[in-house]
Design an enzyme around this catalytic site. Structure first.
Site, mmCIF file in Angstrom:
data_model
loop_
_atom_site.group_PDB
_atom_site.id
_atom_site.type_symbol
_atom_site.label_atom_id
_atom_site.label_comp_id
_atom_site.label_asym_id
_atom_site.label_seq_id
_atom_site.Cartn_x
_atom_site.Cartn_y
_atom_site.Cartn_z
ATOM 1 N N GLY A 216 24.845 -7.721 -46.909
ATOM 2 C CA GLY A 216 25.660 -6.732 -47.620
ATOM 3 C C GLY A 216 26.448 -5.777 -46.893
ATOM 4 O O GLY A 216 26.126 -5.476 -45.734
ATOM 5 N N SER A 217 27.528 -5.054 -47.447
ATOM 6 C CA SER A 217 28.240 -3.996 -46.788
ATOM 7 C C SER A 217 27.407 -2.868 -46.526
ATOM 8 O O SER A 217 26.294 -2.824 -47.132
ATOM 9 C CB SER A 217 29.145 -3.517 -47.764
ATOM 10 O OG SER A 217 30.270 -4.585 -48.104
ATOM 11 N N PRO A 218 27.656 -1.895 -45.902
ATOM 12 C CA PRO A 218 26.924 -0.664 -45.194
ATOM 13 C C PRO A 218 26.617 0.176 -46.411
ATOM 14 O O PRO A 218 27.710 0.363 -47.284
ATOM 15 C CB PRO A 218 27.594 -0.093 -44.395
ATOM 16 C CG PRO A 218 28.614 -0.998 -43.622
ATOM 17 C CD PRO A 218 28.912 -2.322 -44.739
ATOM 18 N N GLY A 221 22.095 -0.803 -49.981
ATOM 19 C CA GLY A 221 20.728 -0.549 -49.919
ATOM 20 C C GLY A 221 19.791 -1.605 -49.710
ATOM 21 O O GLY A 221 18.626 -1.994 -50.115
ATOM 22 N N LYS A 222 20.272 -2.211 -48.227
ATOM 23 C CA LYS A 222 19.396 -3.411 -47.885
ATOM 24 C C LYS A 222 18.053 -2.764 -47.313
ATOM 25 O O LYS A 222 16.983 -3.165 -47.507
ATOM 26 C CB LYS A 222 20.250 -4.053 -46.633
ATOM 27 C CG LYS A 222 21.281 -4.503 -47.060
ATOM 28 C CD LYS A 222 22.058 -5.183 -45.793
ATOM 29 C CE LYS A 222 22.660 -4.337 -44.908
ATOM 30 N NZ LYS A 222 23.699 -3.339 -45.326
ATOM 31 N N GLU A 439 55.559 12.686 -53.669
ATOM 32 C CA GLU A 439 54.571 12.555 -54.510
ATOM 33 C C GLU A 439 55.012 12.012 -55.960
ATOM 34 O O GLU A 439 54.626 11.106 -56.776
ATOM 35 C CB GLU A 439 53.467 13.382 -54.575
ATOM 36 C CG GLU A 439 52.791 13.750 -53.383
ATOM 37 C CD GLU A 439 52.316 12.715 -52.503
ATOM 38 O OE1 GLU A 439 51.873 11.644 -53.153
ATOM 39 O OE2 GLU A 439 52.389 12.700 -51.288
#
Length: 659
Positions: A216-218, A221-222, A439
């Site tokens: 998973g991406s940083p 929650g790994k 803008e």
């Protein structure tokens, strides 16, 4: 859910970081012994010297002889010692005096000879034995360290495993603390159930999985999931980082892998968690030469231990990485990492659950709604949401509030997505006017492009590296782009540069559109080379591969194309970007009055939300009671931002330093 939320407990081989260094302790002991020995010798030698009496001048000695107060004399070549009639001892150093003995005899002094004296016997022993004592001390020190072996703190323990057993008595994490990733949690829950009751699965011939790879991406929650496994399983849990295996000495990493599995076998059934496994598990043979380096030997040993001739029953390896594409295929085959558990960024329901977990620790005002915040934060990972809640709490504390309200969450979201306000930055009136029209150009084009995402906020207050910014939020979580939306994004990206040219002239176009041009060029390149959205180039991929690169050499074959094809691709990219420029010119030329109106409002109020911009475009009053009044608008249902946590394209005016 914070991927960086990691704890390490006390465990075997961990050592006591607060205790004294054993090497230094042994060294200090030997230094103390030698110093004590030197002090004893010095004291003894001093006592010997003191026993010889006080030193007097030779002339004084002769005067005492003539006076008859000298009782006895001991004569040697280098020193004359003796005693006075009073009993006091003395010493003096002789000169060339051939009549001294005759003079002493006439005075009735008892004369005796004295043999020559060398250095003190204790000093001689010390000088001769010092090298031997030092050699003996070093030998004893080395042998003692070798006998200690084991821990990473030992001199010979660099080949030992640095895995630590996780023992969380306080702050224990369980699956109840993991929210927003139900599928990944279910995969790992089964592993925990297998450890608790293996017979439930063994009845039907099922075997415990040997490994699970969390991908998973940083920030998704790994590591938190791994800690939850440790809290739920109730079995020994060892944790180690992939970088802990690799050292400068070849073979050390393989030795640590062997030692780690030896520790795990003693505690089986158990779980071993390897964080950032890509540090040791990259493709073999990606470097120069034969690739027989330390990292590859470590990987080979890990492969053998996971599924070799020896059975490692009851040991489950859980690893985490955000780079699965660089891992060696042998590591991913069944029998090693049997399961690849994808830990994705959460959807809206997942974000609500994650926010609720983190909001339990924060006193909330009644107007805070987790679902409203979750709608405005698609693409946020668990770590991002934890940071959002923390920033809101800090803002409320700075204001002296007792509760965290929705206003603080809105400000915190702006800070996370756009950067902190730089109100101390002094801008001239011309720069403010240029920024306001830039803008306003983005905003007007976005309002008239049907496929564009709705505008959430526009500001000319410098934030981060930008002098101003227009933030657009998609109506829902998006997982793919469509062609019409891409063309709309290109037009919006070019809106700021076109507005500068229309209002200030060709020669006054600034470098503020550098980020917009970069975004538009990258999007157009992907449309041509990746997504097949050019009729002339066709549905063929010409993008360079994103494989592993080592010392400039890529493990993937580069794309080969003729010069004519490369020229065609460049022409198509330029044509697509210029098409967006033309669309922006058409929109702003047709609605020049809206451009002036919106730019004027930005100069007056500095920040406008989406609803106020809509009313301005429609020619209505925005409803502000006074210039610069602060209004906090809660996002309407369905508002969100892209998964990259930024607007759809960098539609802001970069500062000159970053242009």
């Amino acid at each position: 859910m914070n991927d960086n939320d990691k704890q390490s407990g006390n465990g075997d081989g961990g050592g006591n970081p607060g205790g004294p260094n054993p090497w230094m302790k042994s060294l200090l002991i030997w230094v103390g012994i030698l110093l004590a020995l030197a002090v004893v010798v010095t004291m003894f030698d001093g006592r010997t010297s003191g026993a010889q009496g006080n030193t007097v001048a030779y002339s004084t000695f002769l005067d005492k002889v003539d006076e008859g107060t000298v009782k006895t004399v001991n004569v040697s070549r280098d020193m004359i010692t003796g005693t006075f009639s009073s009993g006091d001892k003395f010493r003096t150093y002789p000169v060339q005096d051939s009549g001294l003995i005759e003079r002493l005899r006439k005075a009735g002094v008892e004369v005796a000879g004295k043999p020559e004296e060398g250095p003190s016997i204790w000093m001689v022993l010390l000088y001769q034995s010092l090298p031997f004592l030092l050699f003996l001390g070093i030998a004893f020190f080395v042998v003692r360290q070798m006998q200690k072996g084991g821990g990473a703190g030992g001199a010979m323990g660099f080949g030992k495993s640095r895995a630590k057993m996780l023992t969380e008595k306080h702050g224990k994490v369980t699956f109840d603390d993991v929210a927003g990733i139900d599928e990944a949690r279910a995969e790992l829950t089964e592993i925990v159930e297998f450890l608790k009751d293996p017979t439930k699965f063994a009845r039907l011939g099922g075997k415990i999985p040997k490994g699970a790879l969390l991908v998973g991406s940083p920030g998704t929650g790994k590591t938190l999931l791994a800690r939850a496994i440790a809290g739920e399983a109730g079995v020994p849990f060892f944790t180690i980082s992939g970088s802990d295996f690799v050292e400068m000495f070849v073979g050390v990493g393989a030795s640590r892998v062997r030692d780690m599995f030896e520790q795990a076998k003693k505690s089986a059934p158990c779980i071993v968690f390897i964080d950032e496994i890509d540090a040791v598990g990259r493709h073999r043979g990606a470097g120069l030469g034969n690739g027989n380096d330390e990292r590859e030997q470590t990987l080979n040993q890990l492969l053998v231990e996971m599924d070799g001739f020896e059975a490692n029953e009851g040991i489950i390896i859980v690893a985490a990485t955000n780079r699965p594409d660089v891992l060696d295929p042998a590591l991913l085959r069944p029998g090693r990492f049997d399961r690849q558990v994808v830990v994705p960024r959460p959807d809206i329901d997942g974000r609500v659950k994650i926010l609720e977990v983190h909001m339990k620790k924060v006193p909330l005002a009644p107007d805070v709604d987790a679902r409203v915040i979750a709608r405005g934060t698609p693409g946020f990972s668990g770590a991002d949401l934890a940071n959002l809640v923390n920033e809101a709490a800090l803002m409320a504390a700075r204001k002296g509030k007792r509760l965290v309200a929705s206003a603080e969450f809105e400000e915190a979201k702006d800070k996370v997505m756009m950067g902190a306000e730089r109100r101390s930055m002094v801008m001239t009136d011309d720069e403010k006017r240029m920024t306001a029209y830039h803008e306003a150009g983005h905003a007007v084009v976005a309002m008239h492009e049907p496929a564009s995402d709705p505008i959430h906020k526009a500001t000319i207050i410098p934030r981060g590296r930008a002098l101003g910014m227009v933030m657009r939020l998609p109506e829902r979580d998006s997982y793919s782009y469509h062609r019409d939306k891409m063309y709309a994004n290109l037009a919006v990206a070019m809106g700021g540069r076109v507005a500068e040219e229309i209002i200030f002239g060709y020669d006054k176009v600034s470098s503020g559109a550098s980020g917009d041009i970069q975004y538009a060029t990258g999007l157009a390149r992907d449309m041509v080379t990746k997504w097949g959205m050019s009729d002339k180039v066709g549905p063929v991929e010409y993008a360079q591969p994103e494989g592993e690169s080592f010392l400039g050499y890529s493990s993937s074959q580069p794309v080969r194309m003729s010069n004519s094809t490369a020229q065609l691709i460049d022409d198509e990219i330029k044509g697509i970007v210029e098409g967006g420029l033309s669309r922006a010119k058409q929109v702003l030329s047709d609605h020049i009055d809206q451009l002036h109106s919106l730019a004027g409002a930005l100069l007056e109020y500095e920040t406008l939300n989406g609803e106020e911009i809509k009313r301005l475009i429609a020619g209505e009053d925005i409803g502000r009671s006074e210039p610069g009044a602060k209004t906090v608008v809660v996002p309407s249902a369905g508002t969100s931002i892209p998964k990259t946590k930024r607007p759809s394209g960098p539609f802001g005016s970069p500062s000159p330093a970053g242009a």
